[in-house]
Design a protein around this motif. Structure first.
Motif, PDB file in Angstrom:
ATOM      1  N   THR A  41       0.841  -1.196   0.000  1.00 39.57           N
ATOM      2  CA  THR A  41       0.000   0.000   0.000  1.00 39.57           C
ATOM      3  C   THR A  41       0.878   1.249   0.000  1.00 39.57           C
ATOM      4  N   PHE A  42       1.961   1.220   0.779  1.00 33.84           N
ATOM      5  CA  PHE A  42       2.862   2.371   0.795  1.00 33.84           C
ATOM      6  C   PHE A  42       3.589   2.504  -0.542  1.00 33.84           C
ATOM      7  N   ILE A  43       3.943   1.393  -1.156  1.00 32.60           N
ATOM      8  CA  ILE A  43       4.582   1.456  -2.474  1.00 32.60           C
ATOM      9  C   ILE A  43       3.628   2.081  -3.490  1.00 32.60           C
ATOM     10  N   SER A  44       2.333   1.776  -3.406  1.00 31.87           N
ATOM     11  CA  SER A  44       1.346   2.433  -4.280  1.00 31.87           C
ATOM     12  C   SER A  44       1.372   3.940  -4.082  1.00 31.87           C
ATOM     13  N   ALA A  45       1.477   4.376  -2.833  1.00 35.15           N
ATOM     14  CA  ALA A  45       1.546   5.810  -2.540  1.00 35.15           C
ATOM     15  C   ALA A  45       2.827   6.418  -3.099  1.00 35.15           C
ATOM     16  N   LEU A  46       3.936   5.696  -2.997  1.00 32.98           N
ATOM     17  CA  LEU A  46       5.189   6.184  -3.588  1.00 32.98           C
ATOM     18  C   LEU A  46       5.033   6.347  -5.102  1.00 32.98           C
ATOM     19  N   LEU A  47       4.395   5.375  -5.747  1.00 32.34           N
ATOM     20  CA  LEU A  47       4.187   5.473  -7.197  1.00 32.34           C
ATOM     21  C   LEU A  47       3.356   6.701  -7.547  1.00 32.34           C
ATOM     22  N   ARG A  48       2.287   6.953  -6.798  1.00 30.83           N
ATOM     23  CA  ARG A  48       1.471   8.150  -7.054  1.00 30.83           C
ATOM     24  C   ARG A  48       2.311   9.412  -6.882  1.00 30.83           C
ATOM     25  N   MET A  50       5.329   9.700  -7.435  1.00 28.87           N
ATOM     26  CA  MET A  50       6.284   9.745  -8.549  1.00 28.87           C
ATOM     27  C   MET A  50       5.574   9.949  -9.883  1.00 28.87           C
ATOM     28  N   ASP A  51       4.293  10.310  -9.820  1.00 29.18           N
ATOM     29  CA  ASP A  51       3.466  10.580 -11.000  1.00 29.18           C
ATOM     30  C   ASP A  51       3.226   9.360 -11.876  1.00 29.18           C
ATOM     31  N   SER A  52       3.168   8.203 -11.284  1.00 29.01           N
ATOM     32  CA  SER A  52       2.832   6.991 -12.031  1.00 29.01           C
ATOM     33  C   SER A  52       1.320   6.804 -12.029  1.00 29.01           C
ATOM     34  N   THR A  53       0.814   6.236 -13.094  1.00 31.91           N
ATOM     35  CA  THR A  53      -0.603   5.865 -13.142  1.00 31.91           C
ATOM     36  C   THR A  53      -0.778   4.390 -12.809  1.00 31.91           C
ATOM     37  N   ASP A  54       0.320   3.689 -12.539  1.00 26.94           N
ATOM     38  CA  ASP A  54       0.263   2.270 -12.180  1.00 26.94           C
ATOM     39  C   ASP A  54      -0.116   2.115 -10.710  1.00 26.94           C
ATOM     40  N   GLU A  55      -0.812   1.045 -10.406  1.00 22.13           N
ATOM     41  CA  GLU A  55      -1.170   0.700  -9.033  1.00 22.13           C
ATOM     42  C   GLU A  55      -0.319  -0.500  -8.621  1.00 22.13           C
ATOM     43  N   ALA A  56       0.363  -0.376  -7.509  1.00 24.74           N
ATOM     44  CA  ALA A  56       1.206  -1.487  -7.042  1.00 24.74           C
ATOM     45  C   ALA A  56       0.324  -2.653  -6.612  1.00 24.74           C
ATOM     46  N   THR A  57       0.750  -3.827  -7.001  1.00 22.62           N
ATOM     47  CA  THR A  57       0.133  -5.059  -6.528  1.00 22.62           C
ATOM     48  C   THR A  57       1.236  -5.927  -5.969  1.00 22.62           C
ATOM     49  N   SER A  58       0.881  -6.792  -5.061  1.00 22.44           N
ATOM     50  CA  SER A  58       1.896  -7.623  -4.426  1.00 22.44           C
ATOM     51  C   SER A  58       2.489  -8.605  -5.425  1.00 22.44           C
ATOM     52  N   ILE A  63       7.233 -12.547  -8.109  1.00 22.74           N
ATOM     53  CA  ILE A  63       8.510 -12.093  -7.546  1.00 22.74           C
ATOM     54  C   ILE A  63       8.793 -10.624  -7.866  1.00 22.74           C
ATOM     55  N   VAL A  64       8.550 -10.192  -9.104  1.00 19.20           N
ATOM     56  CA  VAL A  64       8.845  -8.798  -9.462  1.00 19.20           C
ATOM     57  C   VAL A  64       7.718  -8.229 -10.323  1.00 19.20           C
ATOM     58  N   ASN A  65       7.356  -6.983 -10.037  1.00 22.46           N
ATOM     59  CA  ASN A  65       6.433  -6.215 -10.873  1.00 22.46           C
ATOM     60  C   ASN A  65       7.182  -4.997 -11.385  1.00 22.46           C
ATOM     61  N   GLU A  66       6.834  -4.574 -12.569  1.00 22.27           N
ATOM     62  CA  GLU A  66       7.433  -3.388 -13.166  1.00 22.27           C
ATOM     63  C   GLU A  66       6.365  -2.318 -13.307  1.00 22.27           C
ATOM     64  N   TYR A  67       6.703  -1.094 -12.864  1.00 20.96           N
ATOM     65  CA  TYR A  67       5.796   0.040 -12.963  1.00 20.96           C
ATOM     66  C   TYR A  67       6.502   1.151 -13.728  1.00 20.96           C
TER      67      TYR A  67
END
Length: 154
Positions: A41-48, A50-58, A63-67
């Motif tokens: 959830t905090f990583i999703s906030a970091l992405l926002r 950083m002006d990303s439109t991606d939503e972090a998922t576990s 093992i790895v997601n790319e945003y």
């Protein structure tokens, strides 16, 4: 080495993420915290922030997601299911770690010998159902320990 503590509620998470980003001096973050404390959830906030439109998922199973963020990308790792460092080598962890992109790592203890020395640590703990404490460890010797955000009334 210093630590800045941020106290936040879910409503404050975006402001906290912006404050954390303002205090970083590298692009590799290792996140500690119990299962379900809100690391992703905090990583999703970091992405926002950083002006990303991606939503972090576990990425527990992948093992790895790319945003994508403007002019860069973020690799988000979850090593909870990793049994050995060899597993990380098998999917090419060294290529990710040697890149110039952002790296966010959950469960870094599973691959601690691979973590870059300059990685900054974030530790998230639950105070109650609505409140979290986030401690950011920084190397900047000129900073003093302080409360970057104050307790928000619920």
């Amino acid at each position: 080495m210093n630590t800045i503590e941020f106290l936040y509620n879910l409503e404050d998470i975006d402001a906290t993420a912006r404050n954390v980003l303002d205090n970083l001096d590298c692009k590799t973050l290792i996140l500690y915290g119990e299962m379900g404390v809100g690391k992703t959830t905090f990583i999703s906030a970091l992405l926002r922030a950083m002006d990303s439109t991606d939503e972090a998922t576990s990425p527990t199973f992948s093992i790895v997601n790319e945003y994508h963020i403007p002019n860069d990308k973020v690799f988000h790792f979850d090593f909870y299911r990793i049994e050995s460092v060899e597993e990380a080598f098998n999917f090419g962890i060294e290529d990710y770690l040697n890149s110039t992109h952002w790296i966010f790592i959950e469960w870094p203890d599973r691959v601690k010998e691979l973590i870059p020395e300059n990685a900054q640590a974030i530790s998230i703990t639950s105070i109650d159902n609505n409140k979290r404490s986030l401690k950011l460890t920084i190397e900047n010797k000129s900073l003093t320990k302080n409360m970057a955000m104050t307790d928000t009334k619920i």
